[in-house]
Design a protein around this motif. Structure first.
Motif, PDB file in Angstrom:
ATOM      1  N   GLN A  12      13.298 -27.984 -30.125  1.00  0.00           N
ATOM      2  CA  GLN A  12      14.281 -26.925 -30.358  1.00  0.00           C
ATOM      3  C   GLN A  12      14.388 -25.995 -29.158  1.00  0.00           C
ATOM      4  O   GLN A  12      15.496 -25.590 -28.760  1.00  0.00           O
ATOM      5  N   TYR A  13      13.252 -25.651 -28.566  1.00  0.00           N
ATOM      6  CA  TYR A  13      13.284 -24.809 -27.357  1.00  0.00           C
ATOM      7  C   TYR A  13      14.029 -25.510 -26.231  1.00  0.00           C
ATOM      8  O   TYR A  13      14.822 -24.896 -25.496  1.00  0.00           O
ATOM      9  N   PHE A  14      13.782 -26.815 -26.061  1.00  0.00           N
ATOM     10  CA  PHE A  14      14.457 -27.545 -24.981  1.00  0.00           C
ATOM     11  C   PHE A  14      15.965 -27.578 -25.226  1.00  0.00           C
ATOM     12  O   PHE A  14      16.749 -27.556 -24.280  1.00  0.00           O
ATOM     13  N   ARG A  15      16.350 -27.655 -26.485  1.00  0.00           N
ATOM     14  CA  ARG A  15      17.788 -27.653 -26.830  1.00  0.00           C
ATOM     15  C   ARG A  15      18.407 -26.261 -26.756  1.00  0.00           C
ATOM     16  O   ARG A  15      19.612 -26.106 -26.941  1.00  0.00           O
ATOM     17  N   GLY A  16      17.577 -25.258 -26.493  1.00  0.00           N
ATOM     18  CA  GLY A  16      18.067 -23.898 -26.411  1.00  0.00           C
ATOM     19  C   GLY A  16      18.230 -23.219 -27.753  1.00  0.00           C
ATOM     20  O   GLY A  16      18.987 -22.262 -27.892  1.00  0.00           O
ATOM     21  N   ILE A  17      17.491 -23.753 -28.741  1.00  0.00           N
ATOM     22  CA  ILE A  17      17.570 -23.195 -30.104  1.00  0.00           C
ATOM     23  C   ILE A  17      16.207 -22.601 -30.461  1.00  0.00           C
ATOM     24  O   ILE A  17      15.177 -23.266 -30.336  1.00  0.00           O
ATOM     25  N   SER A  18      16.188 -21.383 -30.932  1.00  0.00           N
ATOM     26  CA  SER A  18      14.926 -20.754 -31.328  1.00  0.00           C
ATOM     27  C   SER A  18      14.471 -21.335 -32.666  1.00  0.00           C
ATOM     28  O   SER A  18      15.241 -21.333 -33.633  1.00  0.00           O
ATOM     29  N   PRO A  19      13.247 -21.882 -32.738  1.00  0.00           N
ATOM     30  CA  PRO A  19      12.770 -22.486 -33.999  1.00  0.00           C
ATOM     31  C   PRO A  19      12.725 -21.489 -35.146  1.00  0.00           C
ATOM     32  O   PRO A  19      12.508 -20.312 -34.938  1.00  0.00           O
TER      33      PRO A  19
END
Length: 253
Positions: free
Chosen positions: A246-253
């Motif tokens: 999720q971090y790599f996708r730019g989304i905060s878990p």
């Protein structure tokens, strides 16, 4: 012999299907070409991996029960020869057809799918990188050093991110060979765990992160977006590996 001529011959070489002249040409090229040498090593490892028990699956209990019941009924059935008719031929034909269908279903259900074979190949590559001295071709925590390193080595430009602020620091990258093509692999750390992120161009539409079945103690998550396919592999627990994704996708878990 150049790489374009050598790569189609590597699988045949691994299967022992080349003549002596071709073998000499290919072996000479492999000695001088790191990329083809890596492809040759991967072909050898894949061939060994395909013989592992983890690639074979047990047929469903219900299917086994159905086949056994059908075979038992054929053994117990006694043919009647009191009068000549064609009923026995119909019964025999039906029995043979049923047995063939059951065999076909068994083979189909126990054969690994394309995704299962790809998952096994990626996990094998992950294990190989940890065992051999080939975890990193470029050592750097700077994404602006790692990303340019791939220029000219691949026919695509992989996205590179440093997630040190999220406690998943980038430590470098390398070239790998998956599914018959060269791919980029980014390497990250999480405490003492290693995360390998395999990247290559996607063939279809975007897909959400999917958790594959854990293989040999390694968790695998794959997804597609921005015209790229991503496969993250690690012995890290599934929850933290999904956080990394999720971090790599730019989304905060």
């Amino acid at each position: 012999m150049n790489c374009q001529q050598a790569k189609p011959l590597i699988d045949a070489y691994a299967d022992g299907e080349l003549d002596a002249a071709r073998i000499l040409e290919l072996e000479k090229h492999i000695v001088d070409c790191p990329a083809c040498a890596l492809a040759w090593r991967n072909a050898q490892i894949l061939k060994k991996s395909l013989k592992q028990d983890s690639l074979f699956f047990t047929a469903p209990t219900e299917l086994r029960r159905t086949i056994k019941a059908e075979l038992r009924s054929q053994v117990e059935t006694k043919p009647r020869w009191s009068s000549w008719n064609w009923n026995w031929l119909t019964t025999a034909t039906t029995s043979v057809a049923t047995a063939c269908l059951a065999l076909l279903l068994t083979v189909t259900l126990t054969r690994p799918s394309a995704e299962q074979r790809l998952t096994q190949e990626i996990v094998s590559s992950n294990i190989r990188s940890l065992m051999a001295d080939h975890m990193l071709d470029v050592v750097s925590t700077d994404q602006h050093t790692v990303k340019p390193w791939f220029n000219g080595k691949l026919d695509f430009s992989p996205p590179v991110k440093d997630l040190a602020a999220q406690e998943f620091p980038l430590i470098g990258g390398r070239l790998d060979y998956i599914g018959g093509r060269s791919v980029a692999t980014l390497v990250f750390h999480r405490n003492k765990h290693v995360i390998n992120l395999f990247i290559w161009p996607a063939n279809g539409k975007d897909t959400k992160p999917t958790v594959s079945v854990s293989i040999q103690g390694y968790n695998v998550i794959h997804w597609s977006e921005a015209e790229m396919t991503f496969w993250a592999v690690s012995d890290l627990n599934e929850k933290e590996l999904m956080e990394f994704v999720q971090y790599f996708r730019g989304i905060s878990p």
